[in-house]
Design a protein around this motif. Structure first.
Motif, mmCIF file in Angstrom:
data_model
loop_
_atom_site.group_PDB
_atom_site.id
_atom_site.type_symbol
_atom_site.label_atom_id
_atom_site.label_comp_id
_atom_site.label_asym_id
_atom_site.label_seq_id
_atom_site.Cartn_x
_atom_site.Cartn_y
_atom_site.Cartn_z
ATOM 1 N N THR A 114 0.849 -1.205 -0.042
ATOM 2 C CA THR A 114 0.186 -0.048 -0.101
ATOM 3 C C THR A 114 0.665 1.283 0.225
ATOM 4 O O THR A 114 0.235 2.383 -0.347
ATOM 5 N N TRP A 156 -15.790 6.339 7.008
ATOM 6 C CA TRP A 156 -14.483 5.947 6.482
ATOM 7 C C TRP A 156 -13.588 7.159 6.599
ATOM 8 O O TRP A 156 -12.362 7.101 6.989
ATOM 9 N N ALA A 174 -3.921 6.691 2.826
ATOM 10 C CA ALA A 174 -4.427 5.004 2.460
ATOM 11 C C ALA A 174 -4.104 4.187 3.802
ATOM 12 O O ALA A 174 -4.397 2.955 3.599
ATOM 13 N N THR A 176 -6.214 3.712 6.290
ATOM 14 C CA THR A 176 -7.408 3.047 6.688
ATOM 15 C C THR A 176 -7.614 1.568 5.692
ATOM 16 O O THR A 176 -8.102 0.652 6.173
ATOM 17 N N ASN A 177 -7.527 1.881 4.577
ATOM 18 C CA ASN A 177 -7.917 0.830 3.562
ATOM 19 C C ASN A 177 -6.814 -0.227 3.805
ATOM 20 O O ASN A 177 -6.859 -1.443 3.404
ATOM 21 N N TYR A 181 -7.637 -4.199 4.645
ATOM 22 C CA TYR A 181 -6.935 -5.443 3.941
ATOM 23 C C TYR A 181 -6.242 -6.395 4.815
ATOM 24 O O TYR A 181 -6.311 -7.637 4.826
ATOM 25 N N LEU A 228 -7.322 0.201 -3.373
ATOM 26 C CA LEU A 228 -6.608 -0.130 -2.265
ATOM 27 C C LEU A 228 -5.609 0.685 -1.700
ATOM 28 O O LEU A 228 -5.552 1.147 -0.612
ATOM 29 N N SER A 232 -10.784 5.295 -0.167
ATOM 30 C CA SER A 232 -12.025 5.254 -0.741
ATOM 31 C C SER A 232 -12.801 4.184 0.126
ATOM 32 O O SER A 232 -12.432 3.239 0.584
ATOM 33 N N LEU A 235 -13.729 0.079 -0.576
ATOM 34 C CA LEU A 235 -12.954 -1.497 -0.143
ATOM 35 C C LEU A 235 -13.470 -1.944 1.109
ATOM 36 O O LEU A 235 -14.009 -3.147 0.976
ATOM 37 N N PRO A 236 -13.646 -1.180 1.995
ATOM 38 C CA PRO A 236 -14.240 -1.746 3.374
ATOM 39 C C PRO A 236 -15.762 -2.343 3.122
ATOM 40 O O PRO A 236 -15.895 -3.408 3.566
#
Length: 577
Positions: A114, A156, A174, A176-177, A181, A228, A232, A235-236
């Motif tokens: 990431t 989010w 990024a 949080t995404n 993951y 990812l 965004s 994704l979650p």
């Protein structure tokens, strides 16, 4: 990378504490295995923390200090529960060097994946802009007048805001995404471990199969891999679809106390899928089918009982109220960009503007023009959609497979003549697919729903006919000398993977990549003024705001002005009457 790993470790601990307290409050003994319990606690903790931060943003900006205070406060309240303290103590006692080393290895690998340049267009349009507003000012009235998409509510963004301090120079959005993951990867490995121990249940097989589909797609697909590396909310929600299905399967097998035996409680474990789905809705409205099915699952959990209807509706409204209020304050519409229940407020965009943004997001039936007179409109529209994008063709293929799986499951339900766990998984997938086909049939919105029925069908077959295959494979290759060398091999393998990830990151971006990912794109901008509003705008047509200082907009309408000129942009924006 290092910053991401530190944040993920912090979130892992705090979310586990918060979620464990909620599990104890709901007396969720169905999550009896430690792995299941930790995973449920993590997902619940993420939901509770995200919603709490969004609610806090109505009063305070979501600075790092505010985020730390809110998190510490919720953890303190959680630890007031003696069962939670005891459970955390047991969990700490069972932590081993192997587990810690395994987590850090996974974290390094995900961080390397990431910690790359962010290129997702929606991040440049409004994701990072929304995070900046929440971090610096909290919830601001009328920001949808600047950029229409700023009215999109998402908890989010609230979760990401405290971790995107100005000193980080837009490098951490990024985070949080990457964390979600990492949780999905942990869940896959824990459930896979149950398979190797010959203790896997159908809920474990569902996670294993769905993860084998989702994790590689998200990591390698051109679209999903870009999402990812962004904040965004798509994704979650993709990962929460199988997670909620997993929770339904785990809760379903628990024997529910009846009202007659005097053990029934207002709060019970069937609220867990409802909480998760309500939290998913606060992340993105594409999760509405999850909330609908999880609500029915709760209400009919003990038969149709009136007080369960009130509790289910009340819990859903309570959890989603920050999102609804955010929509009202920023755009005048609680379900923005939907025009449903919109209010006429000083900062409300014009009805035409709301209608345009609604059509651009979920009015796909108007995107392809008028059908030929001789052709059936729905067939022509479907053919246009299927041929307009390769991923749409993939979606069509997955819908066909899901339809076949639904037929098989439906026949089985008719034969049994009763509602079983299969019904709820079928209802969740079918409602999600129908909802998206009626609103916004995008691959990134529908991926979780589209793979659910195929994954569940494979999981059911494996559970019924090949349930001990992983255990037998393990026994076949697990000889004594392999066992004796395993403690020596594990740390060497972990160090090798970590070193590989570190070298790859250094090769991509130098030594600084070990600390933080690269900055979000910077664009040239010009200063503009509309009425009493000074704002920045990208210099070149077609460019986006990305990490431009606030306020950033493209071209404001002449009717937009500051709500309170003395307080400036933090007081918000209104329309001139």
């Amino acid at each position: 990378m290092l910053y991401f790993i530190l944040v993920w470790t912090f979130l892992l601990i705090t979310c586990c504490v918060i979620g464990t307290a909620l599990l104890n409050l709901l007396k969720a003994d169905c999550f009896g295995r430690m792995g299941d319990r930790v995973l449920a606690a993590l997902w619940l903790g993420v939901i509770v923390l995200s919603i709490s931060l969004l609610a806090t943003a109505f009063v305070f900006p979501l600075s790092p200090l505010t985020g730390a205070i809110v998190t510490a406060g919720i953890c303190y309240l959680s630890l007031l529960s003696k069962p939670t303290r005891n459970e955390m103590g047991v969990l700490c006692f069972k932590l081993s060097l192997d587990l810690i080393l395994g987590f850090l290895t996974l974290a390094v690998l995900v961080a390397a994946l990431t910690a790359r340049e962010m290129r997702w267009i929606d991040t440049g349009l409004y994701h990072y802009n929304s995070i900046q507003w929440l971090s610096k000012f909290g919830v601001v009235p009328g920001i949808a007048l600047l950029i229409k998409q700023l009215g999109f509510a998402s908890s989010w963004f609230a979760l990401a805001a405290p971790f995107n301090a100005e000193i980080l120079q837009s490098r951490a959005s990024a985070v949080t995404n990457g964390f979600v993951y990492l949780i999905a990867l942990l869940q896959f490995l824990i459930c896979l471990g149950q398979g190797f121990k010959n203790k896997a249940q159908i809920s474990d097989w569902l996670v294993i199969v769905s993860s084998l589909i989702l994790l590689p797609i998200v990591a390698t697909n051109n679209l999903m891999s870009v999402i990812l590396i962004s904040p965004s909310p798509d994704l979650p929600v993709v990962f929460l679809v199988p997670v909620i299905a997993w929770a339904i399967l785990v809760v379903y097998r628990q024997k529910t106390p009846s009202l007659e035996d005097g053990q029934a409680s207002i709060l019970d474990d069937k609220l867990i899928p409802l909480i998760l789905s309500a939290g998913a809705v606060t992340i993105k409205l594409t999760a509405l089918p999850m909330l609908f099915i999880a609500g029915l699952f709760y209400i009919f959990g003990r038969g149709l009982i009136l007080w369960r209807v009130f509790i289910g509706v009340g819990a859903s409204l309570l959890l989603s109220s920050p999102m609804l209020l955010y929509g009202i304050i920023t755009s005048g519409c609680p379900l923005y960009p939907s025009t449903f229940l919109c209010l006429d407020l000083p900062w409300s965009p014009s009805a035409q503007a709301v209608k345009r943004i609604a059509e651009s997001t979920h009015g796909w039936t108007n995107w392809y023009g008028e059908p030929p007179q001789a052709a059936p409109s729905w067939l022509w529209l479907l053919s246009q959609w299927l041929t307009s994008n390769k991923l749409n063709a993939v979606m069509g293929f997955l819908i066909a497979i899901s339809a076949f799986c639904a037929f098989v499951i439906g026949v089985n339900l008719i034969r049994k003549n009763q509602i079983t766990r299969q019904f709820w998984i079928l209802a969740l997938a079918a409602s999600g697919i129908v909802f998206l086909m009626m609103t916004a049939p995008f691959f990134r919105f529908g991926l979780g729903y589209l793979i659910l029925l195929p994954a569940f069908t494979i999981a059911a077959c494996y559970n019924n006919f090949l349930g001990d295959r992983l255990f037998r494979i393990k026994k076949r290759f697990k000889f004594g000398h392999h066992l004796s060398n395993l403690p020596k091999i594990k740390p060497i393998f972990a160090l090798f993977l970590s070193a590989f990830a570190l070298v790859l990151s250094i090769h991509r971006g130098g030594l600084e990549r070990l600390l933080l990912p690269p900055q979000i794109a910077k664009v040239e901008f010009v200063q503009k003024q509309t009425n009493d509003i000074l704002y920045l705008s990208p210099k070149q047509p077609g460019q986006l705001c990305w990490a431009t200082d606030l306020p950033c907009a493209f071209q404001l309408e002449e009717t937009v002005k500051l709500r309170d000129p003395a307080r400036g942009i933090e007081a918000g924006f209104i329309q001139k009457k």
